[in-house]
Design an enzyme around this catalytic site. Structure first.
Site, PDB file in Angstrom:
ATOM      1  N   LYS A 104       0.862  -1.186   0.000  1.00  0.00           N
ATOM      2  CA  LYS A 104       0.000   0.000   0.000  1.00  0.00           C
ATOM      3  C   LYS A 104       0.897   1.234   0.000  1.00  0.00           C
ATOM      4  O   LYS A 104       1.951   1.235   0.645  1.00  0.00           O
ATOM      5  CB  LYS A 104      -0.884  -0.034   1.255  1.00  0.00           C
ATOM      6  CG  LYS A 104      -1.941   1.063   1.320  1.00  0.00           C
ATOM      7  CD  LYS A 104      -2.848   0.839   2.534  1.00  0.00           C
ATOM      8  CE  LYS A 104      -3.910   1.916   2.653  1.00  0.00           C
ATOM      9  NZ  LYS A 104      -4.828   1.670   3.804  1.00  0.00           N
ATOM     10  N   SER A 179      -9.681   1.636   2.885  1.00  0.00           N
ATOM     11  CA  SER A 179      -8.856   2.428   2.006  1.00  0.00           C
ATOM     12  C   SER A 179      -7.799   1.616   1.257  1.00  0.00           C
ATOM     13  O   SER A 179      -7.195   2.132   0.314  1.00  0.00           O
ATOM     14  CB  SER A 179      -8.153   3.508   2.829  1.00  0.00           C
ATOM     15  OG  SER A 179      -7.293   2.914   3.786  1.00  0.00           O
ATOM     16  N   SER A 203      -9.771  -0.812   7.031  1.00  0.00           N
ATOM     17  CA  SER A 203      -9.240  -0.636   5.678  1.00  0.00           C
ATOM     18  C   SER A 203      -8.530  -1.836   5.063  1.00  0.00           C
ATOM     19  O   SER A 203      -8.176  -1.787   3.889  1.00  0.00           O
ATOM     20  CB  SER A 203      -8.293   0.554   5.640  1.00  0.00           C
ATOM     21  OG  SER A 203      -9.052   1.723   5.548  1.00  0.00           O
TER      22      SER A 203
HETATM   23  N1  GLN Z   1     -12.980   3.862   6.376  1.00  0.00           N
HETATM   24  C1  GLN Z   1     -12.452   4.249   7.651  1.00  0.00           C
HETATM   25  C2  GLN Z   1     -12.084   5.713   7.582  1.00  0.00           C
HETATM   26  O1  GLN Z   1     -12.375   6.305   6.622  1.00  0.00           O
HETATM   27  C3  GLN Z   1     -11.274   3.395   7.985  1.00  0.00           C
HETATM   28  C4  GLN Z   1     -10.053   3.760   7.267  1.00  0.00           C
HETATM   29  C5  GLN Z   1      -8.878   2.905   7.603  1.00  0.00           C
HETATM   30  O2  GLN Z   1      -9.009   1.840   8.203  1.00  0.00           O
HETATM   31  N2  GLN Z   1      -7.713   3.382   7.246  1.00  0.00           N
HETATM   32  O3  GLN Z   1     -11.518   6.271   8.469  1.00  0.00           O
END
Ligand code: GLN
Length: 519
Positions: A104, A179, A203
């Protein structure tokens, strides 16, 4: 330093692939770690051939999917050659020898851009590796590229990237989740064998669910965060996505373990994850979380979770419904704590030390303002403002402090459940992958995608998502398995047993992978 392939330049794809190569590629793409390792050891394939096949596959699938921000071909080929030299010398091969891995784009890979899919870090090239990167390379992994993500890991669909939108290989009109959407989609499409992601509120697990792959968030502290660009430091954790649980467990055993460079890194011996996962699950006590299986969860998802509970019962586990009333507060608590920590963490991006700087400003204050104004996207700005507000004098006690207190209640509720149950299960996400654009104008509905994954981050516990069925239009459904802190091995064990008893993990999106099954 030479970056061979920038975000917008792609290796020639299909056009250059001869029929003979196509045949060989069909034998390489979509394989698991153990399958590739066997072929390497038997000298039926070289690491260079494996790397080339994956790079070609990236070249041909990328225009449709947009999984990668950059492809590290030169590095991949160099590493593959080293692995082939070990094979030629008859040396013992390290755990991930010759395995194509995607990172990532918030995990540092020295001398290659680490952008967090943000304009503000577009040109940032870290001079050092993250600890996980170092460990992957030492284990012989072939890093093929950096994957697209929601900007600074804030989002649930990978639509918040400043650069491109990643598509879900199961249906390119839908999102891959987020994400870590680029990582999940690349594993699902076979352009990497395993990928690393980060999970602050889901994410890794939510995109794994949307893309029909396995995605594991370890216990907080099990994997070093050194070299991971911080979003919300008390919640962030690096983990792995793979085609099956064995691949995830093996990758975890490579990246986990104490690191003196991360003060929250767990400092005791960890189990041998790969060995632990083969133990039986008979007699395990499992709680099915009521609050995550009712209202707000799509019927097809609920039905698949009930079916999964049956599978687990057939394996000899005891599955009972449990109630966790505090979970309903998890979402607001998360959006106070995560944004508060993000507002502090992102203060460092000021145009002085990293990446983008506004060139027009003549005084420093204006330079800060303009750099941040142009460098951050709308979701990141929204989060910084929310977090700054929650931390400000007069509101701190009412918001941030209160959120921390409720976080403790949620953690206690998990502790109580784990006094009676070995593991907990729920859906990973309320729905299958949604259409691109469906939730971009409504942050609250977007935030609700993480309702089932966020509690694990607040409590610091491990969790996995595995494919457990198909819903609307054949899109994958994810089963989430949660365990107590440091119960990573038992979470993986149940997930592996589920995969051994079912075939969902062998389902493949059409058009990207050879349609053979491998168990
Ligand atoms: N979707 C969640 C957020 O927007 C989690 C994001 C993540 O785990 N990095 O914060």
């Amino acid at each position: 330093m030479r970056v061979l392939y920038s975000r917008n330049t792609w290796i020639d794809g299909k056009a250059n692939v001869t029929a003979k190569q196509e045949g060989k590629m069909a034998n390489i793409i979509g394989k698991t770690i153990s399958e590739l390792r066997l072929l390497l050891e038997r000298k039926e394939l070289t690491a260079v051939e494996i790397a080339e096949a994956h790079l070609k596959h990236i070249g041909s699938s990328e225009p449709e999917l947009n999984c990668f921000n950059s492809v590290t071909e030169e590095l991949a080929m160099r590493q593959a050659e080293l692995v082939d030299a070990l094979v030629a010398d008859g040396k013992q091969l390290p755990a991930l020898a010759g395995i194509p891995v995607a990172l990532k784009d918030n995990i540092c890979l020295a001398n290659y851009p680490t952008t967090c899919s943000s304009k503000i870090l577009e040109n940032f090239v870290p001079p050092y590796h993250a600890t996980v990167t170092e460990r992957l390379l030492a284990a012989g992994a072939v890093i093929v590229g950096k994957t697209n993500m929601d900007e600074f890991a804030m989002g649930s669909s990978t639509e918040n990237s400043a650069f491109k939108k990643t598509k879900n290989p199961w249906n390119t009109a839908t999102v891959p989740g987020g994400s870590s959407g680029g990582s999940a989609a690349s594993v699902a499409a076979g352009s990497s064998v395993v990928a690393l992601g980060s999970d602050t509120g889901g994410s890794i697990r939510q995109p794994a669910s949307f893309c029909g792959v396995a995605g594991f968030k370890p216990t907080y502290g099990v994997v070093s965060r050194f070299g991971l660009v911080a979003f919300a430091s008390s919640l962030d954790q690096i983990g792995a996505l793979g085609r099956n649980v064995e691949d995830v467990a093996l990758t975890l055993s490579v990246i986990a373990g104490h690191d003196h460079r991360d003060s929250t890194s767990y400092n005791q011996a960890l189990p041998d994850f790969k060995a632990e996962i083969s133990k039986p699950v008979k007699g395990l006590r499992i709680g099915l979380i009521q609050e995550l299986t009712g209202e707000g969860i799509d019927d097809e998802v609920n039905a698949a979770i009930q079916e999964s509970a049956k599978v687990l019962r057939d394996l000899g586990a005891i599955v009972e419904e449990v109630s966790m009333p505090y979970l309903k507060h998890a979402l607001p608590v998360y959006y106070l704590i995560a944004t508060a920590e993000a507002s502090a963490n992102l203060a460092r991006f000021d145009g002085v030390r990293y990446g983008y700087r506004d060139a027009q400003s003549t005084d420093i204050l204006n330079m800060y303002f303009k750099t941040r104004q142009a460098g951050f996207g709308p979701e990141v700005k929204l989060r910084i403002m929310l977090g700054t507000y929650a931390l400000s004098t007069g509101y701190y006690d009412a918001y941030y402090k209160k959120a921390q207190q409720v976080r403790r209640l949620i953690k206690n509720e998990f502790d109580q459940q784990f006094a009676n149950y070995d593991l907990l299960i729920s859906p990973t996400s309320p729905s299958v992958a949604f259409e691109a654009g469906a939730k971009t104008d409504d942050p609250l509905t977007m935030y609700l995608s993480d309702i089932a994954t966020i509690p694990a981050n607040l409590a610091g516990i491990p969790g996995i998502s595995i494919n457990c069925g198909s819903g609307r239009n054949g899109l994958p459904i994810g089963l989430q398995i949660l365990g107590p802190a440091l119960g990573d091995a038992i979470v993986l064990r149940l997930a592996r047993s589920f995969q051994a008893a079912t075939d969902f993990h062998n389902m493949r999106p059409e058009g990207f992978l050879p349609m053979t099954t491998s168990k």
